[in-house]
Design a protein around this motif. Structure first.
Motif, PDB file in Angstrom:
ATOM      1  N   ARG A  68       0.847  -1.191   0.000  1.00 40.09           N
ATOM      2  CA  ARG A  68       0.000   0.000   0.000  1.00 40.09           C
ATOM      3  C   ARG A  68       0.888   1.248   0.000  1.00 40.09           C
ATOM      4  N   ASP A  69       0.501   2.253  -0.802  1.00 40.16           N
ATOM      5  CA  ASP A  69       1.233   3.515  -0.775  1.00 40.16           C
ATOM      6  C   ASP A  69       1.072   4.172   0.584  1.00 40.16           C
ATOM      7  N   ILE A  70       2.134   4.828   1.056  1.00 35.91           N
ATOM      8  CA  ILE A  70       2.073   5.536   2.330  1.00 35.91           C
ATOM      9  C   ILE A  70       1.008   6.631   2.295  1.00 35.91           C
ATOM     10  N   ASP A  71       0.783   7.225   1.106  1.00 39.46           N
ATOM     11  CA  ASP A  71      -0.237   8.269   0.978  1.00 39.46           C
ATOM     12  C   ASP A  71      -1.622   7.735   1.349  1.00 39.46           C
ATOM     13  N   LYS A  72      -1.926   6.524   0.898  1.00 38.21           N
ATOM     14  CA  LYS A  72      -3.225   5.927   1.228  1.00 38.21           C
ATOM     15  C   LYS A  72      -3.326   5.625   2.722  1.00 38.21           C
ATOM     16  N   ALA A  73      -2.216   5.214   3.311  1.00 41.03           N
ATOM     17  CA  ALA A  73      -2.209   4.952   4.747  1.00 41.03           C
ATOM     18  C   ALA A  73      -2.466   6.233   5.533  1.00 41.03           C
ATOM     19  N   ILE A  74      -1.858   7.315   5.094  1.00 42.67           N
ATOM     20  CA  ILE A  74      -2.048   8.612   5.767  1.00 42.67           C
ATOM     21  C   ILE A  74      -3.512   9.044   5.677  1.00 42.67           C
ATOM     22  N   ARG A  75      -4.118   8.855   4.510  1.00 44.28           N
ATOM     23  CA  ARG A  75      -5.521   9.227   4.343  1.00 44.28           C
ATOM     24  C   ARG A  75      -6.423   8.420   5.281  1.00 44.28           C
ATOM     25  N   ARG A  76      -6.076   7.148   5.507  1.00 47.11           N
ATOM     26  CA  ARG A  76      -6.882   6.291   6.380  1.00 47.11           C
ATOM     27  C   ARG A  76      -6.695   6.638   7.851  1.00 47.11           C
ATOM     28  N   GLU A  77      -5.486   7.066   8.219  1.00 49.50           N
ATOM     29  CA  GLU A  77      -5.126   7.175   9.630  1.00 49.50           C
ATOM     30  C   GLU A  77      -5.138   8.590  10.190  1.00 49.50           C
ATOM     31  N   THR A  78      -5.156   9.621   9.341  1.00 49.82           N
ATOM     32  CA  THR A  78      -5.099  11.004   9.824  1.00 49.82           C
ATOM     33  C   THR A  78      -6.196  11.829   9.152  1.00 49.82           C
ATOM     34  N   SER A  79      -6.293  13.091   9.549  1.00 51.92           N
ATOM     35  CA  SER A  79      -7.342  13.938   8.973  1.00 51.92           C
ATOM     36  C   SER A  79      -6.948  15.404   9.057  1.00 51.92           C
ATOM     37  N   GLY A  80      -7.724  16.247   8.380  1.00 51.39           N
ATOM     38  CA  GLY A  80      -7.571  17.694   8.479  1.00 51.39           C
ATOM     39  C   GLY A  80      -6.249  18.216   7.954  1.00 51.39           C
ATOM     40  N   ASP A  81      -5.799  19.322   8.540  1.00 54.55           N
ATOM     41  CA  ASP A  81      -4.565  19.968   8.089  1.00 54.55           C
ATOM     42  C   ASP A  81      -3.337  19.081   8.339  1.00 54.55           C
ATOM     43  N   PHE A  82      -3.371  18.291   9.388  1.00 55.63           N
ATOM     44  CA  PHE A  82      -2.259  17.369   9.663  1.00 55.63           C
ATOM     45  C   PHE A  82      -2.124  16.370   8.525  1.00 55.63           C
ATOM     46  N   GLU A  83      -3.234  15.808   8.084  1.00 57.50           N
ATOM     47  CA  GLU A  83      -3.224  14.898   6.930  1.00 57.50           C
ATOM     48  C   GLU A  83      -2.691  15.600   5.685  1.00 57.50           C
ATOM     49  N   ASP A  84      -3.188  16.812   5.428  1.00 57.24           N
ATOM     50  CA  ASP A  84      -2.764  17.550   4.232  1.00 57.24           C
ATOM     51  C   ASP A  84      -1.256  17.805   4.243  1.00 57.24           C
ATOM     52  N   ALA A  85      -0.720  18.154   5.401  1.00 57.38           N
ATOM     53  CA  ALA A  85       0.713  18.438   5.500  1.00 57.38           C
ATOM     54  C   ALA A  85       1.538  17.175   5.268  1.00 57.38           C
ATOM     55  N   LEU A  86       1.147  16.060   5.901  1.00 60.12           N
ATOM     56  CA  LEU A  86       1.869  14.799   5.691  1.00 60.12           C
ATOM     57  C   LEU A  86       1.830  14.376   4.228  1.00 60.12           C
ATOM     58  N   ARG A  87       0.667  14.506   3.606  1.00 60.60           N
ATOM     59  CA  ARG A  87       0.540  14.085   2.207  1.00 60.60           C
ATOM     60  C   ARG A  87       1.354  14.970   1.280  1.00 60.60           C
ATOM     61  N   LEU A  88       1.445  16.272   1.603  1.00 56.68           N
ATOM     62  CA  LEU A  88       2.272  17.141   0.765  1.00 56.68           C
ATOM     63  C   LEU A  88       3.747  16.768   0.896  1.00 56.68           C
ATOM     64  N   ILE A  89       4.183  16.403   2.092  1.00 55.88           N
ATOM     65  CA  ILE A  89       5.571  15.964   2.264  1.00 55.88           C
ATOM     66  C   ILE A  89       5.839  14.731   1.400  1.00 55.88           C
ATOM     67  N   VAL A  90       4.913  13.793   1.412  1.00 60.00           N
ATOM     68  CA  VAL A  90       5.068  12.592   0.583  1.00 60.00           C
ATOM     69  C   VAL A  90       5.185  12.977  -0.888  1.00 60.00           C
ATOM     70  N   LYS A  91       4.297  13.866  -1.333  1.00 64.05           N
ATOM     71  CA  LYS A  91       4.302  14.255  -2.745  1.00 64.05           C
ATOM     72  C   LYS A  91       5.548  15.044  -3.109  1.00 64.05           C
ATOM     73  N   SER A  92       6.022  15.904  -2.209  1.00 56.88           N
ATOM     74  CA  SER A  92       7.210  16.708  -2.524  1.00 56.88           C
ATOM     75  C   SER A  92       8.458  15.834  -2.596  1.00 56.88           C
ATOM     76  N   VAL A  93       8.420  14.697  -1.920  1.00 58.99           N
ATOM     77  CA  VAL A  93       9.544  13.759  -1.946  1.00 58.99           C
ATOM     78  C   VAL A  93       9.465  12.840  -3.158  1.00 58.99           C
TER      79      VAL A  93
END
Length: 315
Positions: A215-240
């Motif tokens: 499973r992509d880490i992005d999908k895991a983040i979407r399942r496990e977090t929410s709100g601005d915290f989720e958005d920030a984690l997902r942007l870090i994944v995408k920027s990497v």
């Protein structure tokens, strides 16, 4: 890769200053001449131009541009003429001042810049506003979202390209145990790993995560977090992993509806034109089956359109 085009035979900087001074004279500013010069000079050439203009005419070029230009063109040109760290500082301050916080801007700048870039942004913020960036982030955010932004803004992540594959495997397993592998989420583990590993090390950890757990880490983040915290984690994944695709989506979203989100369009075009706009354009075309230039052309007008197209290589 940059999309701006610089003339192969660049005129002397004094000649550029004279041409700009002439464009400002008379009734109304000759915006096309201003764009023809400023949109086709790189950062170092623009900085030299600002210094030479002050020396020749005893006037700050940015203040003169502020008087001569108006509206969206003024906003775009003034940001373009700033030093990159000062520009990001201005965008961050704008995102946090007044009522409410522009979290998308805040997340984009803090979480997509390198540690060395963040170091200079923090300095520029303090110099320009006589305020601490950390304190402003602290007062405008909360919870795990605040902790992540502060950890990232500190710029303590290493920047070396070396990857420790054993550490990548261990981080992937720890992220799983902190998220999908338990009831509830251990947000502190995500914050610690995301904010202390180099981009290359995170990329390896995300690849290990997919290999281990299918499973992509992005999908895991979407399942496990929410709100601005989720958005920030997902942007870090995408920027990497694929920054071009992230910025392509931001640009598309700024123009896809009735009425253009010009602030977002300007921010991304101006901040990425000399960084990675070629890659963004390629990802934009691949995902949306149309050139970025054609969408900008359809959503903007006049000299504002001309300036943005010049920055993305469309003029």
């Amino acid at each position: 890769m940059s999309t701006i085009t610089v003339p192969p035979m660049l005129p002397p900087v004094q000649q550029d200053c004279q041409a700009l001074h002439h464009a400002f004279k008379g009734f109304g500013c000759n915006e096309k001449h201003v764009i023809q010069i400023l949109a086709h000079r790189n950062y170092l050439q623009r900085r030299e131009l600002v210094n030479a203009y002050r020396s020749m005419y005893g006037e700050d070029l940015l203040r003169r541009l502020e008087k001569e230009l108006h509206g969206k063109l003024e906003q775009a040109v003034l940001l373009w003429m700033m030093e990159p760290a000062e520009r990001d500082a201005v965008l961050l301050r704008d995102a946090m001042k007044g009522l409410g916080t522009k979290d998308k801007t805040l997340i984009e700048i803090i979480c997509s810049r390198t540690p060395s870039q963040l170091y200079y942004i923090r300095q520029a913020y303090q110099t320009k506003y006589h305020r601490s960036l950390d304190k402003d982030i602290q007062s405008d955010t909360s919870g795990d979202y605040r902790k992540l932004l502060l950890a990232f803004a500190s710029g303590q992540r290493p920047e070396w390209p070396h990857v420790d594959m054993h550490l990548a495997d261990a981080d992937a397993r720890e992220l799983y145990r902190a998220g999908e592998g338990r009831l509830g989420t251990d947000e502190s583990t995500f914050i610690r790993i995301f904010s202390t590993r180099s981009a290359a090390q995170l990329h390896a950890a995300f690849a290990a995560y997919k290999h281990l757990y299918k499973r992509d880490i992005d999908k895991a983040i979407r399942r496990e977090t929410s709100g601005d915290f989720e958005d920030a984690l997902r942007l870090i994944v995408k920027s990497v992993t694929r920054p071009g695709r992230y910025f392509a989506k931001v640009l598309y979203d700024s123009m896809k509806r009735m009425g253009t989100d010009d602030s977002t369009l300007i921010r991304v075009v101006v901040t990425r034109a000399e960084q990675d706009m070629q890659y963004i354009k390629a990802d934009f075309y691949q995902k949306y089956k149309k050139p970025l230039e054609s969408m900008i052309s359809g959503d903007t007008s006049g000299n504002y359109r001309h300036f943005l197209l010049s920055l993305v290589g469309g003029h």
